[in-house]
Design a protein around this motif. Structure first.
Motif, PDB file in Angstrom:
ATOM      1  N   GLU A  67       8.154  17.646   6.872  1.00  0.00           N
ATOM      2  CA  GLU A  67       9.324  18.503   7.058  1.00  0.00           C
ATOM      3  C   GLU A  67       8.926  19.848   7.658  1.00  0.00           C
ATOM      4  O   GLU A  67       9.682  20.459   8.422  1.00  0.00           O
ATOM      5  CB  GLU A  67      10.004  18.709   5.702  1.00  0.00           C
ATOM      6  N   ALA A  68       7.724  20.309   7.309  1.00  0.00           N
ATOM      7  CA  ALA A  68       7.214  21.575   7.838  1.00  0.00           C
ATOM      8  C   ALA A  68       6.638  21.437   9.240  1.00  0.00           C
ATOM      9  O   ALA A  68       6.161  22.425   9.812  1.00  0.00           O
ATOM     10  CB  ALA A  68       6.158  22.142   6.890  1.00  0.00           C
ATOM     11  N   GLY A  69       6.655  20.221   9.789  1.00  0.00           N
ATOM     12  CA  GLY A  69       6.230  20.017  11.164  1.00  0.00           C
ATOM     13  C   GLY A  69       4.816  19.518  11.342  1.00  0.00           C
ATOM     14  O   GLY A  69       4.339  19.404  12.475  1.00  0.00           O
ATOM     15  N   HIS A  70       4.137  19.177  10.246  1.00  0.00           N
ATOM     16  CA  HIS A  70       2.759  18.701  10.341  1.00  0.00           C
ATOM     17  C   HIS A  70       2.718  17.176  10.488  1.00  0.00           C
ATOM     18  O   HIS A  70       3.683  16.474  10.192  1.00  0.00           O
ATOM     19  CB  HIS A  70       1.969  19.138   9.106  1.00  0.00           C
ATOM     20  N   ARG A  71       1.576  16.675  10.949  1.00  0.00           N
ATOM     21  CA  ARG A  71       1.356  15.235  11.104  1.00  0.00           C
ATOM     22  C   ARG A  71       0.653  14.735   9.841  1.00  0.00           C
ATOM     23  O   ARG A  71      -0.502  15.084   9.589  1.00  0.00           O
ATOM     24  CB  ARG A  71       0.498  14.974  12.350  1.00  0.00           C
ATOM     25  N   VAL A  72       1.326  13.908   9.070  1.00  0.00           N
ATOM     26  CA  VAL A  72       0.812  13.531   7.754  1.00  0.00           C
ATOM     27  C   VAL A  72       0.419  12.064   7.717  1.00  0.00           C
ATOM     28  O   VAL A  72       1.109  11.196   8.249  1.00  0.00           O
ATOM     29  CB  VAL A  72       1.842  13.845   6.646  1.00  0.00           C
ATOM     30  N   THR A  73      -0.727  11.820   7.081  1.00  0.00           N
ATOM     31  CA  THR A  73      -1.190  10.478   6.749  1.00  0.00           C
ATOM     32  C   THR A  73      -1.349  10.413   5.245  1.00  0.00           C
ATOM     33  O   THR A  73      -2.062  11.235   4.655  1.00  0.00           O
ATOM     34  CB  THR A  73      -2.541  10.166   7.416  1.00  0.00           C
ATOM     35  N   GLY A  74      -0.676   9.468   4.611  1.00  0.00           N
ATOM     36  CA  GLY A  74      -0.790   9.293   3.170  1.00  0.00           C
ATOM     37  C   GLY A  74      -1.570   8.036   2.838  1.00  0.00           C
ATOM     38  O   GLY A  74      -1.446   7.021   3.528  1.00  0.00           O
ATOM     39  N   VAL A  75      -2.387   8.111   1.793  1.00  0.00           N
ATOM     40  CA  VAL A  75      -3.177   6.963   1.333  1.00  0.00           C
ATOM     41  C   VAL A  75      -2.936   6.777  -0.162  1.00  0.00           C
ATOM     42  O   VAL A  75      -2.982   7.749  -0.932  1.00  0.00           O
ATOM     43  CB  VAL A  75      -4.681   7.169   1.597  1.00  0.00           C
ATOM     44  N   ASP A  76      -2.675   5.547  -0.565  1.00  0.00           N
ATOM     45  CA  ASP A  76      -2.534   5.251  -1.988  1.00  0.00           C
ATOM     46  C   ASP A  76      -3.007   3.828  -2.240  1.00  0.00           C
ATOM     47  O   ASP A  76      -2.858   2.950  -1.380  1.00  0.00           O
ATOM     48  CB  ASP A  76      -1.085   5.413  -2.447  1.00  0.00           C
ATOM     49  N   LEU A  77      -3.549   3.595  -3.429  1.00  0.00           N
ATOM     50  CA  LEU A  77      -4.069   2.284  -3.791  1.00  0.00           C
ATOM     51  C   LEU A  77      -2.964   1.270  -4.047  1.00  0.00           C
ATOM     52  O   LEU A  77      -3.154   0.070  -3.883  1.00  0.00           O
ATOM     53  CB  LEU A  77      -4.943   2.416  -5.042  1.00  0.00           C
ATOM     54  N   ALA A  78      -1.792   1.752  -4.464  1.00  0.00           N
ATOM     55  CA  ALA A  78      -0.710   0.871  -4.904  1.00  0.00           C
ATOM     56  C   ALA A  78       0.251   0.574  -3.752  1.00  0.00           C
ATOM     57  O   ALA A  78       0.922   1.482  -3.255  1.00  0.00           O
ATOM     58  CB  ALA A  78       0.048   1.510  -6.057  1.00  0.00           C
ATOM     59  N   PRO A  79       0.373  -0.678  -3.347  1.00  0.00           N
ATOM     60  CA  PRO A  79       1.279  -1.022  -2.244  1.00  0.00           C
ATOM     61  C   PRO A  79       2.720  -0.590  -2.482  1.00  0.00           C
ATOM     62  O   PRO A  79       3.410  -0.166  -1.549  1.00  0.00           O
ATOM     63  CB  PRO A  79       1.160  -2.546  -2.156  1.00  0.00           C
ATOM     64  N   ARG A  80       3.205  -0.684  -3.715  1.00  0.00           N
ATOM     65  CA  ARG A  80       4.601  -0.308  -3.972  1.00  0.00           C
ATOM     66  C   ARG A  80       4.807   1.199  -3.853  1.00  0.00           C
ATOM     67  O   ARG A  80       5.887   1.648  -3.460  1.00  0.00           O
ATOM     68  CB  ARG A  80       5.039  -0.814  -5.344  1.00  0.00           C
ATOM     69  N   MET A  81       3.810   1.983  -4.183  1.00  0.00           N
ATOM     70  CA  MET A  81       3.895   3.427  -3.942  1.00  0.00           C
ATOM     71  C   MET A  81       3.996   3.697  -2.438  1.00  0.00           C
ATOM     72  O   MET A  81       4.812   4.510  -1.986  1.00  0.00           O
ATOM     73  CB  MET A  81       2.662   4.134  -4.524  1.00  0.00           C
ATOM     74  N   VAL A  82       3.171   3.009  -1.674  1.00  0.00           N
ATOM     75  CA  VAL A  82       3.169   3.200  -0.219  1.00  0.00           C
ATOM     76  C   VAL A  82       4.502   2.764   0.383  1.00  0.00           C
ATOM     77  O   VAL A  82       5.049   3.435   1.269  1.00  0.00           O
ATOM     78  CB  VAL A  82       1.983   2.443   0.416  1.00  0.00           C
ATOM     79  N   GLU A  83       5.063   1.662  -0.098  1.00  0.00           N
ATOM     80  CA  GLU A  83       6.378   1.219   0.386  1.00  0.00           C
ATOM     81  C   GLU A  83       7.426   2.299   0.161  1.00  0.00           C
ATOM     82  O   GLU A  83       8.245   2.588   1.048  1.00  0.00           O
ATOM     83  CB  GLU A  83       6.796  -0.053  -0.351  1.00  0.00           C
ATOM     84  N   GLN A  84       7.399   2.912  -1.023  1.00  0.00           N
ATOM     85  CA  GLN A  84       8.386   3.945  -1.320  1.00  0.00           C
ATOM     86  C   GLN A  84       8.160   5.188  -0.473  1.00  0.00           C
ATOM     87  O   GLN A  84       9.119   5.842  -0.051  1.00  0.00           O
ATOM     88  CB  GLN A  84       8.360   4.276  -2.803  1.00  0.00           C
ATOM     89  N   ALA A  85       6.906   5.527  -0.225  1.00  0.00           N
ATOM     90  CA  ALA A  85       6.620   6.684   0.622  1.00  0.00           C
ATOM     91  C   ALA A  85       7.144   6.463   2.037  1.00  0.00           C
ATOM     92  O   ALA A  85       7.767   7.361   2.632  1.00  0.00           O
ATOM     93  CB  ALA A  85       5.118   6.959   0.646  1.00  0.00           C
ATOM     94  N   ALA A  87       9.571   4.493   2.941  1.00  0.00           N
ATOM     95  CA  ALA A  87      11.032   4.500   2.902  1.00  0.00           C
ATOM     96  C   ALA A  87      11.573   5.920   2.745  1.00  0.00           C
ATOM     97  O   ALA A  87      12.599   6.271   3.341  1.00  0.00           O
ATOM     98  CB  ALA A  87      11.522   3.612   1.757  1.00  0.00           C
ATOM     99  N   LYS A  88      10.883   6.734   1.963  1.00  0.00           N
ATOM    100  CA  LYS A  88      11.344   8.103   1.712  1.00  0.00           C
ATOM    101  C   LYS A  88      11.350   8.921   2.997  1.00  0.00           C
ATOM    102  O   LYS A  88      12.326   9.619   3.306  1.00  0.00           O
ATOM    103  CB  LYS A  88      10.444   8.757   0.657  1.00  0.00           C
ATOM    104  N   LEU A  89      10.273   8.835   3.758  1.00  0.00           N
ATOM    105  CA  LEU A  89      10.229   9.603   5.005  1.00  0.00           C
ATOM    106  C   LEU A  89      11.177   9.039   6.046  1.00  0.00           C
ATOM    107  O   LEU A  89      11.818   9.795   6.790  1.00  0.00           O
ATOM    108  CB  LEU A  89       8.796   9.693   5.548  1.00  0.00           C
ATOM    109  N   ALA A  90      11.294   7.717   6.104  1.00  0.00           N
ATOM    110  CA  ALA A  90      12.224   7.117   7.053  1.00  0.00           C
ATOM    111  C   ALA A  90      13.660   7.550   6.752  1.00  0.00           C
ATOM    112  O   ALA A  90      14.425   7.868   7.673  1.00  0.00           O
ATOM    113  CB  ALA A  90      12.105   5.598   7.013  1.00  0.00           C
ATOM    114  N   ALA A  91      14.026   7.589   5.468  1.00  0.00           N
ATOM    115  CA  ALA A  91      15.380   7.989   5.085  1.00  0.00           C
ATOM    116  C   ALA A  91      15.655   9.442   5.454  1.00  0.00           C
ATOM    117  O   ALA A  91      16.795   9.817   5.736  1.00  0.00           O
ATOM    118  CB  ALA A  91      15.578   7.777   3.588  1.00  0.00           C
ATOM    119  N   ALA A  92      14.597  10.254   5.458  1.00  0.00           N
ATOM    120  CA  ALA A  92      14.747  11.669   5.814  1.00  0.00           C
ATOM    121  C   ALA A  92      14.627  11.912   7.316  1.00  0.00           C
ATOM    122  O   ALA A  92      14.738  13.056   7.761  1.00  0.00           O
ATOM    123  CB  ALA A  92      13.698  12.492   5.073  1.00  0.00           C
ATOM    124  N   GLY A  93      14.375  10.832   8.080  1.00  0.00           N
ATOM    125  CA  GLY A  93      14.223  10.978   9.523  1.00  0.00           C
ATOM    126  C   GLY A  93      12.937  11.660   9.924  1.00  0.00           C
ATOM    127  O   GLY A  93      12.864  12.310  10.970  1.00  0.00           O
TER     128      GLY A  93
END
Length: 218
Positions: A67-85, A87-93
């Protein structure tokens, strides 16, 4: 017998559906969201940079970073956490890249980042010293390491006990600011500790345990 890594993955997958119910996880309250956004604004450069969010969970901090304009890469061990992440950013555009992988050895190859951020993660690591060394190696010269940590109970947020053997993890109840600074200082050029426990807005209410951010220059 379940492999420890599989048990850890299963634990956090099971926690994913309710993870954002914690005020500082979901950032659903306006004052809590604003408090974290203000912290990130103070730490991150004013121009767009590459940020690696280690142990990103459901992506709430990643969302603020994007949201602040940075390029973000997220890493998590849990696939369901990653799915939600995702979806969260996609929903926010918003744009963000999310990868399933071990926080101690992020699956980003030779890629370097300007900022590496991790929140409430080191207590889960079987070899936190090796992970810290690996993380610093992923940061470009002059970049920033931001660790949001504390000293607390070892269990996660799902209401069930953490995986068998968790009490053998080196930092399973968290780590004090002094001890984490001692572990990080040989790896960086400069660091500071910012106490965070007194700001109730960050946590959705008052807290009594030690909470802080370690901000280090690489």
């Amino acid at each position: 017998m379940t492999h420890p890594a599989a048990a850890i993955t299963a634990y956090w997958d099971a926690a994913a559906d309710d993870f954002d119910d914690e005020p500082d996880h979901g950032l659903r309250a306006a004052d809590t969201r604003a408090a974290w956004a203000n912290l990130l604004t103070a730490w991150l450069p004013p121009h767009p940079v590459d940020v690696l969010d280690i142990g990103c969970g459901t992506g709430s901090l990643s969302e603020l970073i994007a949201e602040a304009g940075h390029r973000v890469t997220g890493v998590d061990l849990a696939p369901r956490m990653v799915e939600q992440a995702r979806a969260k950013l996609a929903a926010a555009g918003l744009q963000g890249r999310f990868l399933v992988g071990d926080a101690a050895l992020p699956p980003t190859g030779r890629e370097k980042f300007d900022v590496l951020l991790s929140r409430h993660l080191v207590w889960t690591l079987p070899d936190p010293h090796a992970a810290l060394n690996e993380w610093v190696g992923r940061i470009r010269p002059g970049g920033l390491l931001a660790l949001i940590e504390g000293r607390w109970r070892e269990a996660g947020q799902s209401g069930v006990p953490y995986v068998v053997g968790a009490d053998t993890l080196p930092w399973h109840r968290g780590i004090t600011a002094d001890d984490l600074a001692g572990a990080v200082r040989p790896l960086v050029s400069d660091l500071r500790i910012e106490p965070l426990g007194a700001d109730a807005a960050l946590w959705g209410g008052p807290v009594t345990d030690e909470r802080y951010a370690l901000i280090a220059q690489v």
